[in-house]
Design a protein around this motif. Structure first.
Motif, PDB file in Angstrom:
ATOM      1  N   ILE A 105       0.843  -1.197   0.000  1.00 18.73           N
ATOM      2  CA  ILE A 105       0.000   0.000   0.000  1.00 18.73           C
ATOM      3  C   ILE A 105       0.877   1.245   0.000  1.00 18.73           C
ATOM      4  CG2 ILE A 105      -1.686   1.337   1.330  1.00 18.73           C
ATOM      5  CD1 ILE A 105      -2.818  -1.423   2.293  1.00 18.73           C
ATOM      6  N   ARG A 108       2.751   1.434  -3.544  1.00 17.52           N
ATOM      7  CA  ARG A 108       1.948   1.394  -4.780  1.00 17.52           C
ATOM      8  C   ARG A 108       0.613   2.103  -4.657  1.00 17.52           C
ATOM      9  NH1 ARG A 108       5.815   0.771  -7.991  1.00 17.52           N
ATOM     10  NH2 ARG A 108       7.027  -1.084  -7.563  1.00 17.52           N
ATOM     11  N   GLN A 109       0.439   2.961  -3.683  1.00 18.05           N
ATOM     12  CA  GLN A 109      -0.855   3.591  -3.466  1.00 18.05           C
ATOM     13  C   GLN A 109      -1.245   4.521  -4.597  1.00 18.05           C
ATOM     14  OE1 GLN A 109      -0.781   6.390  -0.036  1.00 18.05           O
ATOM     15  NE2 GLN A 109       1.303   5.679   0.139  1.00 18.05           N
ATOM     16  N   PRO A 110      -2.520   4.647  -4.883  1.00 14.68           N
ATOM     17  CA  PRO A 110      -3.611   3.842  -4.336  1.00 14.68           C
ATOM     18  C   PRO A 110      -3.630   2.462  -4.985  1.00 14.68           C
ATOM     19  CG  PRO A 110      -4.488   5.379  -5.931  1.00 14.68           C
ATOM     20  CD  PRO A 110      -3.006   5.664  -5.811  1.00 14.68           C
ATOM     21  N   ILE A 111      -4.019   1.462  -4.207  1.00 13.67           N
ATOM     22  CA  ILE A 111      -3.983   0.079  -4.681  1.00 13.67           C
ATOM     23  C   ILE A 111      -5.200  -0.663  -4.122  1.00 13.67           C
ATOM     24  CG2 ILE A 111      -2.533  -0.669  -2.745  1.00 13.67           C
ATOM     25  CD1 ILE A 111      -1.100  -2.592  -4.704  1.00 13.67           C
ATOM     26  N   ILE A 138      -3.814   3.215   7.208  1.00 12.92           N
ATOM     27  CA  ILE A 138      -4.315   3.299   5.839  1.00 12.92           C
ATOM     28  C   ILE A 138      -5.730   3.860   5.864  1.00 12.92           C
ATOM     29  CG2 ILE A 138      -2.891   1.363   5.021  1.00 12.92           C
ATOM     30  CD1 ILE A 138      -5.523  -0.322   4.956  1.00 12.92           C
ATOM     31  N   ALA A 141      -9.027   5.603  -0.116  1.00 11.02           N
ATOM     32  CA  ALA A 141      -8.773   6.850  -0.844  1.00 11.02           C
ATOM     33  C   ALA A 141      -9.748   7.059  -1.993  1.00 11.02           C
ATOM     34  CB  ALA A 141      -7.340   6.856  -1.381  1.00 11.02           C
ATOM     35  N   LEU A 152      -9.808   1.631  -3.031  1.00  5.40           N
ATOM     36  CA  LEU A 152      -8.402   1.952  -3.264  1.00  5.40           C
ATOM     37  C   LEU A 152      -7.815   2.381  -1.918  1.00  5.40           C
ATOM     38  CD1 LEU A 152      -8.787   3.997  -6.552  1.00  5.40           C
ATOM     39  CD2 LEU A 152      -7.491   1.877  -6.311  1.00  5.40           C
ATOM     40  N   TYR A 153      -6.749   1.723  -1.505  1.00  2.00           N
ATOM     41  CA  TYR A 153      -6.140   2.014  -0.213  1.00  2.00           C
ATOM     42  C   TYR A 153      -4.896   2.878  -0.375  1.00  2.00           C
ATOM     43  CZ  TYR A 153      -9.259  -1.598   1.459  1.00  2.00           C
ATOM     44  OH  TYR A 153     -10.381  -2.334   1.762  1.00  2.00           O
ATOM     45  N   ALA A 154      -4.701   3.774   0.591  1.00  2.37           N
ATOM     46  CA  ALA A 154      -3.528   4.642   0.629  1.00  2.37           C
ATOM     47  C   ALA A 154      -3.131   4.821   2.092  1.00  2.37           C
ATOM     48  CB  ALA A 154      -3.840   6.000  -0.008  1.00  2.37           C
ATOM     49  N   THR A 155      -1.896   5.232   2.321  1.00  2.00           N
ATOM     50  CA  THR A 155      -1.433   5.454   3.687  1.00  2.00           C
ATOM     51  C   THR A 155      -1.910   6.809   4.197  1.00  2.00           C
ATOM     52  OG1 THR A 155       0.663   6.334   2.867  1.00  2.00           O
ATOM     53  CG2 THR A 155       0.612   3.995   3.460  1.00  2.00           C
TER      54      THR A 155
END
Length: 196
Positions: A105, A108-111, A138, A141, A152-155
């Motif tokens: 994550i 490679r965000q957003p993933i 996380i 996003a 879509l996941y992001a930190t």
């Protein structure tokens, strides 16, 4: 409009004390809008004061560091063997699966969850995503514009704060071989179809 003026020394004292007692990282903007709101202080002077504080603490057991959501004081990593004795509880141990998922994550965000599973080659347990969301490392996003609209996941800035990073550009570089393999997997049309 703030018109009260203070010396550079007073400014350093106020900023140092504010960051020390805040209990969470403070951004320059937050300092200016709260603690320094009644004072005539430019962002340039705030920058200089923070730099002076960082220089002052270079030879101390604590440092003023910038993390994702602002500035905070933290102990030098070299002192960890001694400071660890202050706490009876041990730092939580995270599974390899959780750390791999978090790494994907972060890099490679957003993933999507499906893309993570394709790179890892195994299913991502819902407990892993739940744990990362609960720790606020996380966030969702958005949603990918494909059938099923997967999340879509992001930190988050909490992730940056926990790992003492000012930004994602401070993440260690991926080894080229591993990075090219991940890129190849993510660009493979059959993998994209499976993850969507």
């Amino acid at each position: 409009m703030a018109t009260k003026r203070i010396s550079d020394e007073q400014l350093v004292e106020i900023i140092e004390a504010a960051i020390f007692v805040a209990g969470k990282p403070l951004s320059k903007r937050h300092l200016k809008e709260t603690v320094l709101a009644d004072l005539s202080v430019s962002m340039s002077r705030i920058n200089n004061a923070i730099e002076d504080i960082q220089i002052h603490y270079q030879t101390r057991g604590i440092k003023l560091v910038e993390v994702g959501s602002g500035y905070r004081f933290q102990a030098c990593a070299s002192l960890a063997p001694w400071l660890a004795n202050l706490w009876q509880e041990r730092a939580p141990k995270y599974s390899r699966a959780l750390l791999e998922t978090l790494s994907l994550i972060a890099y490679r965000q957003p993933i999507t969850r499906g893309e993570i599973e394709q790179v890892r080659g195994v299913t991502v347990g819902s407990g892993i995503i739940k744990t990362l969301l609960e720790r606020e490392w996380i966030r969702v996003a958005g949603h990918k514009e494909v059938p099923g609209r997967p999340a879509l996941y992001a930190t988050t800035s909490a992730f940056l704060d926990y790992f003492s990073l000012a930004g994602l550009d401070e993440l260690p570089p991926l080894p080229e071989l591993q990075e090219s393999k991940i890129n190849q997997l993510l660009s493979d049309p059959s993998v994209r179809e499976l993850s969507e």
